[in-house]
Design an enzyme around this catalytic site. Structure first.
Site, PDB file in Angstrom:
ATOM      1  N   SER A  64     125.084 -44.849 -70.334  1.00 27.55           N
ATOM      2  CA  SER A  64     124.032 -45.822 -70.701  1.00 27.55           C
ATOM      3  C   SER A  64     123.002 -45.282 -71.680  1.00 27.55           C
ATOM      4  CB  SER A  64     123.309 -46.316 -69.451  1.00 27.55           C
ATOM      5  OG  SER A  64     124.101 -47.281 -68.811  1.00 27.55           O
ATOM      6  N   LYS A  67     122.874 -46.974 -74.928  1.00 27.74           N
ATOM      7  CA  LYS A  67     122.172 -48.254 -75.114  1.00 27.74           C
ATOM      8  C   LYS A  67     120.948 -48.099 -76.012  1.00 27.74           C
ATOM      9  CE  LYS A  67     123.592 -49.888 -70.495  1.00 27.74           C
ATOM     10  NZ  LYS A  67     123.155 -50.008 -69.073  1.00 27.74           N
ATOM     11  N   TYR A 189     131.731 -51.834 -76.240  1.00 30.03           N
ATOM     12  CA  TYR A 189     130.804 -51.365 -75.197  1.00 30.03           C
ATOM     13  C   TYR A 189     131.373 -50.145 -74.450  1.00 30.03           C
ATOM     14  CZ  TYR A 189     127.968 -51.315 -70.969  1.00 30.03           C
ATOM     15  OH  TYR A 189     127.158 -50.910 -69.931  1.00 30.03           O
ATOM     16  N   TYR A 241     116.201 -48.373 -64.704  1.00 26.69           N
ATOM     17  CA  TYR A 241     116.525 -49.550 -63.883  1.00 26.69           C
ATOM     18  C   TYR A 241     115.489 -49.748 -62.783  1.00 26.69           C
ATOM     19  CZ  TYR A 241     120.647 -47.677 -66.125  1.00 26.69           C
ATOM     20  OH  TYR A 241     121.485 -47.115 -67.032  1.00 26.69           O
ATOM     21  N   VAL A 259     125.210 -42.782 -66.245  1.00 27.77           N
ATOM     22  CA  VAL A 259     125.943 -42.402 -65.032  1.00 27.77           C
ATOM     23  C   VAL A 259     126.845 -41.179 -65.227  1.00 27.77           C
ATOM     24  CG1 VAL A 259     125.849 -44.624 -63.796  1.00 27.77           C
ATOM     25  CG2 VAL A 259     127.739 -44.174 -65.393  1.00 27.77           C
TER      26      VAL A 259
HETATM   27  N1  GLN Z   1     129.410 -47.589 -68.641  1.00 27.60           N
HETATM   28  C1  GLN Z   1     128.555 -47.805 -67.512  1.00 27.60           C
HETATM   29  C2  GLN Z   1     128.647 -49.239 -67.050  1.00 27.60           C
HETATM   30  O1  GLN Z   1     128.700 -50.124 -67.858  1.00 27.60           O
HETATM   31  C3  GLN Z   1     127.165 -47.465 -67.893  1.00 27.60           C
HETATM   32  C4  GLN Z   1     126.210 -47.558 -66.725  1.00 27.60           C
HETATM   33  C5  GLN Z   1     125.169 -46.488 -66.701  1.00 27.60           C
HETATM   34  O2  GLN Z   1     125.284 -45.423 -67.305  1.00 27.60           O
HETATM   35  N2  GLN Z   1     124.163 -46.733 -65.919  1.00 27.60           N
HETATM   36  O3  GLN Z   1     128.677 -49.506 -65.880  1.00 27.60           O
END
Ligand code: GLN
Length: 305
Positions: A64, A67, A189, A241, A259
């Site tokens: 993530s 992003k 993505y 989050y 993650v």
């Molecule tokens: N690729 C992961 C997902 O879409 C990214 C989530 C994350 O890093 N929090 O679930």
């Protein structure tokens, strides 16, 4: 002059003895293979100096954290119009939650939860000819590392296990907030999430935010000053989050987690710091990563506050 090397050394030595509480992300099978013992810290100063300790040369999946890069590209391109299709309020819900989307007519709360990031990536598909290639050149450019790449094993593993993200995308498409074919969107993505970096690359790649929108490696303006402020505010309020408030409280820097166990944060005009430790807490954020950052701002006596 602050001895950043000595400070991260002390943090590393102490925390490396900790039992790795939490677990590696296993809903993406390729990430379940990662050794939870890895631990590395990199600090990059805007002056050009850097400090490293532990596993700082081993690449991992930034997930993530990607992003932030897609948001920077799309925000600079669309300007304030972006906020018509994605909000900028913390969600208070997990990163992959669907719950607010129906009540809020398919407009995700912010660009850091998966729903919001999917909208941002969808806009990349709208206006960029080769989004995967162009994203790669953006991250190569901000990190100053021309050999950065996707991890196709991780991308394919996530693509094969993307039901939740597909559900988010289809649901938003029903409100007209996703424009492209969901398969095409998932492809971009899942690749962006599979981007591989080590902590050195990651700390360097946030220097354009430290430098308030201007890439210090090239001198190019990637965000206006106002956009750099806004992006930092989104990271501060939404980057972790439903743990964003606690992260701000403990650490006091804008930042982003993934993650894959990476966490990166920064103090404008001063420094960026990246930590990697794959064991995650229940919010999907690196347990040791957050602890290391809390100790860092405490020991250097500096933060954005
Ligand atoms: N690729 C992961 C997902 O879409 C990214 C989530 C994350 O890093 N929090 O679930």
């Amino acid at each position: 002059m602050m001895d950043y090397g000595k400070i991260i050394d002390a943090i590393y030595r102490d925390l490396n003895t900790w039992e790795r509480t939490g677990k590696v992300a296993d809903y993406i099978p390729a990430l379940a293979q990662v050794d939870p013992q890895h631990f590395g810290i990199s600090v990059q100063l805007l002056t050009g100096e850097s400090f490293h300790i532990g596993d700082t040369l081993k690449p991992f999946s930034i997930q993530s954290i990607s992003k932030v890069f897609t948001l920077a590209m799309v925000f600079h391109h669309l300007g304030e119009d972006l906020w018509k299709s994605v909000g900028r309020e913390p969600s208070g819900t997990p990163f992959n939650s669907l719950i607010q989307l129906e009540q809020e007519a398919g407009i995700p709360r912010n660009p850091m939860i998966n729903a919001g990031a999917l909208v941002v990536t969808d806009r990349l598909l709208d206006d960029w000819k080769n989004p995967k290639e162009e994203l790669l050149s953006f991250v190569r450019c901000v990190s100053g590392n021309p050999s950065l790449s996707y991890d196709f094993g991780v991308a394919n593993s996530e693509l094969a296990n993307s039901d939740r993200n597909r559900a988010l995308a289809h649901f938003m498409k029903s409100y007209g907030n996703i424009h492209n074919d969901v398969n095409d969107l998932m492809d971009v993505y899942c690749h962006q999430c599979s981007l591989q970096m080590n902590t050195r690359d990651l700390a360097k790649s946030f220097q354009f935010l430290v430098n308030r929108g201007v890439n210090p490696w090239t001198g190019n303006e990637l965000l206006t000053l106002s956009q750099a402020k806004r992006l930092g505010a989104v990271l501060m309020t939404c980057g972790f989050y439903d743990e964003s408030g606690d992260f701000a409280f403990r650490v006091g820097m804008p930042g982003k987690s993934g993650v894959g166990g990476g966490v990166v944060a920064y103090i404008p005009n001063v420094l960026s710091i990246a930590v990697w430790s794959p064991a995650l807490n229940p919010h999907g954020n690196s347990t040791l990563g957050i602890e290391a950052l809390e100790r860092f701002t405490t020991l250097i006596g500096n933060s954005v506050f």
